[in-house]
Motif scaffolding. Structure first.
Motif, PDB file in Angstrom:
ATOM      1  N   UNK A 100       0.785  -1.060  -0.045  1.00 40.88           N
ATOM      2  CA  UNK A 100       0.194   0.052   0.207  1.00 40.88           C
ATOM      3  C   UNK A 100       0.869   1.461  -0.096  1.00 40.88           C
ATOM      4  N   UNK A 101       1.953   1.478   0.812  1.00 46.54           N
ATOM      5  CA  UNK A 101       2.812   2.480   0.877  1.00 46.54           C
ATOM      6  C   UNK A 101       3.582   2.473  -0.561  1.00 46.54           C
ATOM      7  N   UNK A 102       4.078   1.568  -0.885  1.00 49.10           N
ATOM      8  CA  UNK A 102       4.656   1.801  -2.451  1.00 49.10           C
ATOM      9  C   UNK A 102       3.512   2.086  -3.568  1.00 49.10           C
ATOM     10  N   UNK A 103       2.393   1.611  -3.311  1.00 51.98           N
ATOM     11  CA  UNK A 103       1.361   2.137  -4.402  1.00 51.98           C
ATOM     12  C   UNK A 103       1.214   3.615  -4.245  1.00 51.98           C
ATOM     13  N   UNK A 104       0.965   4.041  -2.961  1.00 47.74           N
ATOM     14  CA  UNK A 104       0.852   5.170  -2.727  1.00 47.74           C
ATOM     15  C   UNK A 104       2.020   6.149  -3.293  1.00 47.74           C
ATOM     16  N   UNK A 105       3.129   5.838  -3.013  1.00 42.99           N
ATOM     17  CA  UNK A 105       4.320   6.344  -3.383  1.00 42.99           C
ATOM     18  C   UNK A 105       4.319   6.627  -4.925  1.00 42.99           C
ATOM     19  N   UNK A 223      -6.396   5.232   0.916  1.00 39.87           N
ATOM     20  CA  UNK A 223      -5.886   4.228   0.992  1.00 39.87           C
ATOM     21  C   UNK A 223      -4.692   3.895   2.065  1.00 39.87           C
ATOM     22  N   UNK A 224      -4.125   5.293   2.671  1.00 39.63           N
ATOM     23  CA  UNK A 224      -3.272   4.926   3.510  1.00 39.63           C
ATOM     24  C   UNK A 224      -4.149   4.961   4.562  1.00 39.63           C
ATOM     25  N   UNK A 225      -5.014   5.833   4.956  1.00 41.25           N
ATOM     26  CA  UNK A 225      -5.792   5.545   6.407  1.00 41.25           C
ATOM     27  C   UNK A 225      -6.313   4.201   6.253  1.00 41.25           C
ATOM     28  N   UNK A 226      -6.898   3.747   5.396  1.00 39.38           N
ATOM     29  CA  UNK A 226      -7.695   2.524   5.845  1.00 39.38           C
ATOM     30  C   UNK A 226      -6.540   1.413   6.009  1.00 39.38           C
ATOM     31  N   UNK A 227      -5.411   1.431   5.179  1.00 38.96           N
ATOM     32  CA  UNK A 227      -4.239   0.540   5.311  1.00 38.96           C
ATOM     33  C   UNK A 227      -3.611   0.414   6.889  1.00 38.96           C
ATOM     34  N   UNK A 228      -3.391   1.720   7.095  1.00 39.60           N
ATOM     35  CA  UNK A 228      -3.113   2.099   8.527  1.00 39.60           C
ATOM     36  C   UNK A 228      -3.873   1.373   9.703  1.00 39.60           C
ATOM     37  N   UNK A 229      -5.226   1.880   9.614  1.00 40.71           N
ATOM     38  CA  UNK A 229      -6.294   1.473  10.584  1.00 40.71           C
ATOM     39  C   UNK A 229      -6.531  -0.067  10.574  1.00 40.71           C
ATOM     40  N   UNK A 230      -6.433  -0.724   9.476  1.00 45.37           N
ATOM     41  CA  UNK A 230      -6.547  -2.108   9.335  1.00 45.37           C
ATOM     42  C   UNK A 230      -5.515  -2.850  10.083  1.00 45.37           C
ATOM     43  N   UNK A 231      -4.315  -2.207   9.917  1.00 44.24           N
ATOM     44  CA  UNK A 231      -2.887  -3.008  10.722  1.00 44.24           C
ATOM     45  C   UNK A 231      -3.183  -2.646  12.226  1.00 44.24           C
ATOM     46  N   UNK A 232      -3.577  -1.647  12.543  1.00 40.95           N
ATOM     47  CA  UNK A 232      -3.854  -1.143  13.827  1.00 40.95           C
ATOM     48  C   UNK A 232      -4.735  -2.223  14.394  1.00 40.95           C
ATOM     49  N   UNK A 233      -5.966  -2.586  13.691  1.00 37.20           N
ATOM     50  CA  UNK A 233      -6.890  -3.252  14.069  1.00 37.20           C
ATOM     51  C   UNK A 233      -6.369  -4.806  14.417  1.00 37.20           C
ATOM     52  N   UNK A 234      -5.466  -5.069  13.361  1.00 33.85           N
ATOM     53  CA  UNK A 234      -4.808  -6.576  13.429  1.00 33.85           C
ATOM     54  C   UNK A 234      -4.058  -6.361  14.807  1.00 33.85           C
ATOM     55  N   UNK A 235      -3.348  -5.400  15.188  1.00 35.66           N
ATOM     56  CA  UNK A 235      -2.428  -5.255  16.220  1.00 35.66           C
ATOM     57  C   UNK A 235      -2.876  -5.384  17.447  1.00 35.66           C
TER      58      UNK A 235
END
Length: 532
Positions: A100-105, A223-235
């Motif tokens: 996701x980070x690579x895609x946004x870059x 995209x960044x917000x959804x990806x980061x919040x999803x990873x936070x939910x998993x953590x």
């Protein structure tokens, strides 16, 4: 030596995109020549969007099948399986986050390149529009001078020189030359309709580009917000947060495929224009401007002579002739008719300003300035613009892959959360090694302390308050318990409550509790007589 003319050469990605098969909605072959007004050509670009929609459908079907198989599959959850599932989910989330980070870059770079190319096109259109408007203004101003301003000076001079036939003939000759200048100016092309179309095209392009750039910027942030919040939910093992973000991830997946369809269609259509832009412009300007004039500006070759050279030369010759005639009248007629000096000086000033306008008009009509604007516009749209669209397409693919990976990791994480909670429910709530019991004790510390105090400390005053354990009581010495505690825990710890008859590792007691524990153990051994 004149500078070498820069030629436009289509880049390789333009040629490659132009060779993409153009098919209609009925799968018939369509000519790839750029013709946006043709319905069949529009269908060929729409077909590319349909292909992206099919890709989205296949992606969603794959995710649906995967989710069904994952949810319906039952497996024995041993310790090793749980550890491997947890590790798999963790690494899957890490890979998805990096994608996701690579895609946004990549998307940021592509969006910037496309924006730079489009605004270079807009700048070139505005610059060419300024040149065309300047040409029309100069032609209109010189026509005004020859038809109106010059007549205002010739009429009084005709009255003054009424008695001199030779001077009257000179005035008529000057008027005839002015008419010749007007005829030569009327032969130049009028760019008013072209400037109107260029202005409209520039405004529409700027309007569309502004919202296109803003839409992609918002998509990157989403995209960044959804990806980061999803990873936070998993953590944090939050089921509600994970479910919400996975639903948003599916929406973002759809938006990624939609952006891929739009980028592909725009890149292919623009490439069809950039392969042969001269042909399209020649075919669409025949009704407004002659093909000779259009070809002169598009190619600007030294072998091509200017189509305005004859008109400009005749204009210069007529002005020179009129200046000579006016100079003769100033020299010979003014001594005889002093009142004619003012009008003759006015005519001379008018002719001098017209000569200055002629030089400006010659420079503006030269092909080098407009041809440079044309090349700059092609470079902006065909190099930077299409290159940016390709990077935006790569962003869409990487984003779709990242959110597909997150969606696949969601059910495994959900099952891992459920199994983890079920395993904790199987453990006794009073077990201090149960993480749930520790969390409950942390939220209600006073109650936990009272329970421990009433259960064990009250036994110091009354033996009846201390109930015998149901498990087999070991009469092992205290030193053995301490040794076992060191083996289990590593570092000795001191606790205030004796864990008698428990299956947990034996603790190491404080000196005061050690004496209490030995007295209670001796009383139990005396109270219960075990058969030999």
């Amino acid at each position: 030596m004149p500078a070498a003319r820069v030629e436009y050469i289509a880049p390789w990605w333009v040629v490659w995109l132009h060779r993409v098969p153009h098919l209609g909605l009925r799968l018939q072959r369509v000519d790839s020549t750029f013709s946006p007004g043709d319905e069949t050509y529009q269908e060929s670009l729409l077909f590319l969007g349909v292909v992206a929609a099919i890709g989205l459908g296949l992606n969603l079907i794959f995710l649906a099948v995967y989710l069904v198989c994952t949810c319906c599959c039952r497996r024995d959850h041993t310790v090793e399986t749980k550890q491997s599932n947890s590790c798999c989910v963790t690494w899957t989330a890490v890979v998805a986050g990096l994608l996701c980070c690579a895609a946004v870059g990549v998307g940021f770079y592509g969006n910037s390149e496309t924006n730079d190319g489009v605004y270079q096109l807009i700048y070139s259109l505005d610059n060419a529009n300024h040149t065309f408007s300047g040409i029309d203004e100069l032609v209109s101003a010189n026509t005004q001078k020859m038809q109106v301003d010059l007549e205002q000076h010739l009429a009084p001079l005709s009255e003054i020189f009424a008695a001199r036939g030779d001077y009257i003939q000179t005035l008529k000759f000057i008027q005839q030359m002015a008419g010749n200048v007007v005829n030569q100016l009327s032969g130049l092309p009028v760019w008013r309709e072209v400037t109107t179309q260029l202005t409209e095209l520039s405004h529409q392009t700027a309007y569309v580009e502004h919202y296109r750039w803003l839409s992609y910027l918002l998509l990157f942030i989403l995209d960044l917000v959804i990806c980061l919040v999803t990873c936070l939910g998993l953590a944090r093992r939050s089921k509600c947060l994970l479910a919400s973000m996975l639903c948003c991830g599916v929406l973002t997946l759809i938006l990624s495929w939609a952006s891929l369809a739009a980028d592909t269609a725009a890149a292919v259509g623009t490439s069809d224009f950039c392969v042969a832009p001269d042909v399209y412009i020649l075919n669409n300007t025949q009704s407004q401007i002659g093909s000779e004039v259009t070809r002169y500006y598009l190619h600007c070759s030294q072998s091509l002579s200017s189509p305005f050279q004859q008109s400009l030369t005749s204009f210069q010759r007529s002005l020179t002739t009129m200046q000579i005639q006016v100079a003769g009248l100033l020299q010979f007629a003014v001594p005889l008719f002093p009142t004619a000096k003012k009008d003759l000086l006015g005519i001379q000033s008018l002719l001098n300003s017209s000569e200055t306008s002629l030089h400006q008009l010659t420079a503006m009509l030269d092909c080098r300035g407009l041809h440079k604007d044309y090349l700059d516009a092609l470079t902006g749209i065909c190099y930077d613009g299409i290159e940016g669209l390709l990077f935006l397409g790569l962003f869409s693919i990487l984003a779709a892959l990242a959110f597909s990976t997150l969606t696949c990791a969601g059910p495994r994480a959900w099952k891992y959360f459920i199994n983890r909670d079920r395993d904790y429910d199987d453990i006794d709530d009073d077990d201090p090694f149960n993480p749930q019991a520790r969390r409950i004790a942390a939220h209600n510390p006073v109650r936990g302390q009272l329970h421990s105090f009433c259960s064990y400390s009250s036994g110091l005053g009354s033996q009846c308050s201390l109930q015998p354990p149901t498990q087999t009581i070991s009469n092992a010495p205290v030193s053995e318990y301490m040794n076992q505690a060191i083996l289990f825990g590593g570092n000795p710890r001191y606790e205030n409550v004796p864990l008698i008859g428990r299956g947990s590792p034996p603790p190491t007691y404080s000196p005061s509790m050690r004496a209490t524990y030995m007295s209670v153990a001796d009383e139990h051994l005396r109270h219960y007589e075990f058969p030999s």
